[in-house]
Design a protein around this motif. Structure first.
Motif, PDB file in Angstrom:
ATOM      1  N   ALA A   1       0.805  -1.222   0.000  1.00 41.74           N
ATOM      2  CA  ALA A   1       0.000   0.000   0.000  1.00 41.74           C
ATOM      3  C   ALA A   1       0.837   1.272   0.000  1.00 41.74           C
ATOM      4  O   ALA A   1       0.286   2.368   0.070  1.00 41.74           O
ATOM      5  CB  ALA A   1      -0.948   0.005   1.198  1.00 41.74           C
ATOM      6  N   ALA A   2       2.176   1.133  -0.085  1.00 43.09           N
ATOM      7  CA  ALA A   2       3.026   2.330  -0.191  1.00 43.09           C
ATOM      8  C   ALA A   2       2.674   3.139  -1.434  1.00 43.09           C
ATOM      9  O   ALA A   2       2.860   4.354  -1.473  1.00 43.09           O
ATOM     10  CB  ALA A   2       4.502   1.936  -0.221  1.00 43.09           C
ATOM     11  N   ALA A   3       2.144   2.470  -2.451  1.00 42.78           N
ATOM     12  CA  ALA A   3       1.796   3.160  -3.697  1.00 42.78           C
ATOM     13  C   ALA A   3       0.332   3.573  -3.736  1.00 42.78           C
ATOM     14  O   ALA A   3      -0.139   4.061  -4.755  1.00 42.78           O
ATOM     15  CB  ALA A   3       2.090   2.247  -4.891  1.00 42.78           C
ATOM     16  N   SER A   4      -0.386   3.390  -2.649  1.00 44.37           N
ATOM     17  CA  SER A   4      -1.803   3.732  -2.629  1.00 44.37           C
ATOM     18  C   SER A   4      -1.991   5.244  -2.617  1.00 44.37           C
ATOM     19  O   SER A   4      -1.052   6.007  -2.404  1.00 44.37           O
ATOM     20  CB  SER A   4      -2.487   3.097  -1.416  1.00 44.37           C
ATOM     21  OG  SER A   4      -1.891   3.564  -0.221  1.00 44.37           O
ATOM     22  N   GLY A   5      -3.233   5.673  -2.810  1.00 41.04           N
ATOM     23  CA  GLY A   5      -3.508   7.087  -2.962  1.00 41.04           C
ATOM     24  C   GLY A   5      -4.012   7.767  -1.702  1.00 41.04           C
ATOM     25  O   GLY A   5      -3.933   7.228  -0.594  1.00 41.04           O
ATOM     26  N   LYS A   6      -4.566   8.955  -1.886  1.00 43.37           N
ATOM     27  CA  LYS A   6      -4.950   9.800  -0.762  1.00 43.37           C
ATOM     28  C   LYS A   6      -6.104   9.220   0.045  1.00 43.37           C
ATOM     29  O   LYS A   6      -6.208   9.462   1.250  1.00 43.37           O
ATOM     30  CB  LYS A   6      -5.322  11.195  -1.274  1.00 43.37           C
ATOM     31  CG  LYS A   6      -4.146  11.975  -1.833  1.00 43.37           C
ATOM     32  CD  LYS A   6      -4.574  13.352  -2.316  1.00 43.37           C
ATOM     33  CE  LYS A   6      -3.390  14.128  -2.887  1.00 43.37           C
ATOM     34  NZ  LYS A   6      -3.810  15.465  -3.393  1.00 43.37           N
ATOM     35  N   GLU A   7      -6.998   8.460  -0.607  1.00 41.64           N
ATOM     36  CA  GLU A   7      -8.118   7.901   0.156  1.00 41.64           C
ATOM     37  C   GLU A   7      -7.624   6.882   1.181  1.00 41.64           C
ATOM     38  O   GLU A   7      -8.150   6.798   2.286  1.00 41.64           O
ATOM     39  CB  GLU A   7      -9.142   7.258  -0.786  1.00 41.64           C
ATOM     40  CG  GLU A   7     -10.403   6.746  -0.082  1.00 41.64           C
ATOM     41  CD  GLU A   7     -11.207   7.843   0.605  1.00 41.64           C
ATOM     42  OE1 GLU A   7     -12.058   7.505   1.448  1.00 41.64           O
ATOM     43  OE2 GLU A   7     -10.979   9.040   0.318  1.00 41.64           O
TER      44      GLU A   7
END
Length: 508
Positions: free
Chosen positions: A97-103
């Motif tokens: 999830a290091a590449a996940s977004g603002k949500e």
């Protein structure tokens, strides 16, 4: 070598927390493509720069676990001590999830701080901590695939909403040579910009312009959305319009709960309640229900169910907040639930007395379809797509007619025969569309070598006896748009253009 590619940007940006709305749909598309035994599809993501690349092996492993629900969700066991919750978030970041977004950042910060309203110093500090953990590079792999399927002639690519947004907002230097298809959920920010945030409306208009100029095919999630897309395409005056197809959306929550236990919401266990499952924002028209409950309380008293709003706070909800503050008598009769798990959401649908969906505008109406999946009668507004999503089976009230809503809710709250008759109608006539049918229809459209025979499917909601799904809104929209300017182009007369045949509903 693969020539069929599926964009997994949305799941990778969303991360391991409860999936809602459009992300739920795009999780389903990726999940079904992964399950396809032929293994035709390869998976890619689009970076913020607009450049695309295939996923590496570690990202693929994470993607499979993510969309199949094998990862521990953020928000599970929210009552645990802070350090345990922090460990859950750190593990998610380490796993991918290091590449996940603002949500993901917002949900995780709410989970860590205990602030479901996403406000306050503790919430902001938690969000900063999470972004710091992501910046450390936890979970990042060393090597990266470099193949970009969007630049390959002959490649057929499904492009996600997030991938399209990055392409539309970037200055991609690599030419687009692939045949690109994407899904269109609605055109609401363009048609009714007053119902959405201004910056979102601007970004959406830019994304849609890119979509109609660069995609070979646009797949609407409803016949109504496809018809509106056809109107929009004609108004743009392009040299060659994209093909408009349809894969009716359905709903997927019930299928995801097979073999799993429902989880009661303690505060509502054994209580009589009516349910509206939706993000809390101006477009969803929660204010109508608050005014309705305030007017019916003196008349019905304890016979009036609790009003349950299940959904995250979105934008432009000040009127809802102000009305609740100025009507303290509603405090004991209105319950607001955020960040429910799938097991809790399924329990709400199973346990509610009836559902409500007074939305001002929809591309489909996922919560309305989910209600019918669980056998829950629901009162919907006359927004055309809601009649399509509920297949013309449920009571329809004009969106601004308070007296019509009052009459229908009064019957729902006091007449047992009302609910019994509608539950029988659902059991007898409702034809659910399951996740695999929707996704495989969509993916087959993406892969098609040539356009299918054009037609717009007649759903039950489009038959004359069901006014909510009639063609009247389309004719009205034609008249509204006729002669309007779209840039340098002017709209004249036109037929509603081709849409692919609607998705046949699966058996229960």
């Amino acid at each position: 070598m693969n020539s069929f590619f599926v964009d997994a940007t949305v799941p990778l940006r969303w991360g391991p927390h409860p999936v809602v709305g459009i992300p739920r749909v795009e999780f389903a598309i990726v999940r079904q493509a992964l399950r396809e035994k032929s293994g035709k599809a390869a998976f890619f993501k689009v970076e913020r720069s607009g450049e695309a690349r295939l996923l590496d092996s570690r990202e693929m492993h994470y993607l499979v676990d993510l969309v199949e629900g094998r990862l521990r969700n953020i928000e599970d066991a929210a009552e645990q001590p802070f350090l345990d919750r922090l460990g859950t978030v750190a593990r998610a970041i380490r796993d991918g999830a290091a590449a996940s977004g603002k949500e993901f950042d917002r949900v995780s910060a709410s989970y860590l701080s205990g602030r479901t309203d996403r406000r306050g110093l503790s919430y902001q500090a938690s969000k900063a901590l999470i972004r710091g953990l992501k910046l450390t590079g936890l979970g990042r792999s060393g090597s990266r695939e470099t193949r970009d399927p969007l630049s390959e002639p002959g490649a057929r690519c499904f492009l996600s909403t997030a991938g399209l947004h990055y392409l539309a907002s970037s200055k991609r230097s690599t030419p687009l040579s692939a045949s690109i298809s994407t899904v269109l959920h609605d055109l609401i920010p363009i048609e009714k910009p007053h119902l959405t945030d201004r910056s979102h409306a601007r970004n959406f208009a830019r994304d849609v312009e890119w979509m109609f100029n660069h995609c070979r095919q646009i797949i609407g999630v409803s016949n109504y959305t496809a018809q509106q897309a056809s109107l929009h395409a004609e108004g743009l005056g392009l040299e060659q319009n994209p093909r408009i197809a349809v894969s009716q959306l359905g709903s997927f929550l019930k299928a995801s709960m097979q073999g799993r236990e429902l989880e009661p919401v303690p505060s509502l266990f054994g209580r009589n309640f009516a349910l509206y499952c939706s993000t809390i924002e101006i477009r969803k028209n929660h204010i109508l229900l608050l005014k309705l409950w305030a007017s019916l309380l003196p008349e019905l008293g304890d016979r009036l169910p609790k009003l349950v709003f299940c959904g995250r706070w979105g934008w432009m909800y000040d009127e809802v907040k102000a009305y609740l503050a100025s009507h303290p008598q509603l405090a004991e009769h209105v319950v607001i639930l955020s960040d429910m798990s799938d097991a809790q959401l399924a329990w709400l649908y199973r346990s509610a007395s009836f559902g409500l969906y007074p939305s001002l505008a929809e591309g489909w109406g996922l919560g309305a379809a989910e209600s019918l999946d669980f056998g829950l009668p629901i009162i919907v507004s006359d927004t055309p797509s809601l009649g399509e999503a509920t297949q013309g089976l449920m009571p329809v009230c004009p969106v601004s007619d308070m007296e019509a809503w009052r009459t229908e809710v009064r019957k729902a709250a006091t007449d047992p025969c009302w609910g019994d008759a509608l539950r029988d109608r659902i059991r007898r006539d409702y034809r659910p569309i399951d996740e695999s049918a929707f996704a495989m229809r969509l993916l087959s459209l993406v892969q098609a070598e040539a356009p299918l025979e054009p037609s717009i499917a007649e759903s039950p909601a489009s038959r004359p006896e069901h006014t909510a799904g009639s063609s009247a809104p389309i004719h009205a929209e034609r008249q509204r748009l006729k002669g309007m300017s779209f840039g340098k182009h002017r709209l004249g007369r036109w037929p509603v253009r081709a849409a692919g045949s609607g998705l046949p509903a699966s058996s229960p």
